[in-house]
Design an enzyme around this catalytic site. Structure first.
Site, PDB file in Angstrom:
ATOM      1  N   LEU A  59       0.830  -1.206   0.000  1.00 18.42           N
ATOM      2  CA  LEU A  59       0.000   0.000   0.000  1.00 18.42           C
ATOM      3  C   LEU A  59       0.864   1.256   0.000  1.00 18.42           C
ATOM      4  CD1 LEU A  59      -2.716   1.416   0.168  1.00 18.42           C
ATOM      5  CD2 LEU A  59      -2.697   1.036   2.658  1.00 18.42           C
ATOM      6  N   TYR A  60       1.791   1.325   0.919  1.00 13.69           N
ATOM      7  CA  TYR A  60       2.666   2.493   1.030  1.00 13.69           C
ATOM      8  C   TYR A  60       3.507   2.669  -0.230  1.00 13.69           C
ATOM      9  CZ  TYR A  60       6.578   5.344   2.797  1.00 13.69           C
ATOM     10  OH  TYR A  60       7.541   6.304   2.970  1.00 13.69           O
ATOM     11  N   GLY A  61       4.160   1.607  -0.670  1.00 16.02           N
ATOM     12  CA  GLY A  61       5.031   1.705  -1.837  1.00 16.02           C
ATOM     13  C   GLY A  61       4.283   2.092  -3.093  1.00 16.02           C
TER      14      GLY A  61
END
Length: 250
Positions: free
Chosen positions: A157-159
């Site tokens: 999600l973050y990446g």
């Protein structure tokens, strides 16, 4: 100071109440910019502003919940007012970085991460870049991450949100660059900040995989950002600069 001098320029830094954002705000102020410190926590924001003023710099605090589109637009309006009708430098630093397995990620986390990491920079650039272009100059730096470049379990999600920001960086460079607005990004590696304190030895383990073999200080990331917004980087456009101790080079 020459081409690193930012005297007379107005800089808006989001997520500037701690970590990389606070270090960036302090450094830009040291180099002469009037820094607008944006964040949710008024007490921490005012402490950052007070520290800048104590060193002879110029700064003001703006409260903003960047997870909400209207609050982002309001921040852009207030920044323009405080900046005397303009913002010359925008540093999109605010971000959320929850980690966890894909199959255990709730929709609420997806919405919150993309609202802050993608939509907030999008709305701020939409609000501020046209005025920069009208003046014929401006600099925007987006703060991404090294894990936008390669897959890491638990960081999908973050990446992915930061990978979107990397593409936006290049698209905005193509869109606004011809009118004098430079748009670039930095990809920090593991950095010692208040936000990463909870990672403990895990941060050191990640850092050990890079040639530098250590974590960065927030000031080291801020130095890269300050370079990109300065005239020293006048021919640097659309770059996603790794500031990760060499991790993505090996």
């Amino acid at each position: 100071m020459g081409s690193f001098d930012l005297a007379g320029r107005v800089a808006l830094v989001t997520g500037a109440t701690s970590g990389i954002g606070a270090a960036t705000a302090a450094l830009l102020a040291e180099r002469g910019a009037h820094v607008l410190v944006a964040g949710r926590d008024r007490s921490r924001g005012e402490a950052v502003v007070a520290a800048i003023r104590d060193r002879g710099g110029k700064a003001d605090f703006l409260t903003a919940d960047l997870g909400k589109a209207e609050s982002v637009r309001q921040l852009a309006r207030e920044a323009g007012d405080l900046g005397g009708g303009r913002v010359d430098i925008l540093v999109n630093n605010a971000g959320a970085f929850p980690f966890g397995p894909t199959d255990q990620t709730p929709d609420s986390d997806m919405d919150a991460v993309y609202a802050l990491n993608v939509k907030a920079p999008f709305h701020l650039v939409a609000a501020l870049a046209p005025a920069m272009a009208a003046h014929g100059r401006g600099a925007i730096v987006n703060v991404s991450t090294m894990v936008a470049e390669y897959g890491v379990p638990g960081m999908a999600l973050y990446g992915s949100s930061k990978a979107a920001l990397n593409l936006l960086t290049k698209a905005w460079a193509a869109e606004f660059g011809p009118r004098g607005v430079r748009v670039n990004a930095v990809e920090p590696g593991p950095t010692r900040t208040e936000g990463s304190a909870g990672m403990g030895d895990g941060l050191d383990a990640i850092a050990a995989q890079a040639p530098a073999g250590r974590t960065a200080s927030a000031r080291e990331i801020a130095e890269a950002i300050a370079y990109l917004v300065s005239d020293a980087a006048s021919f640097v456009q659309g770059v996603v600069m790794a500031v990760d101790g060499g991790r993505t080079a090996v």
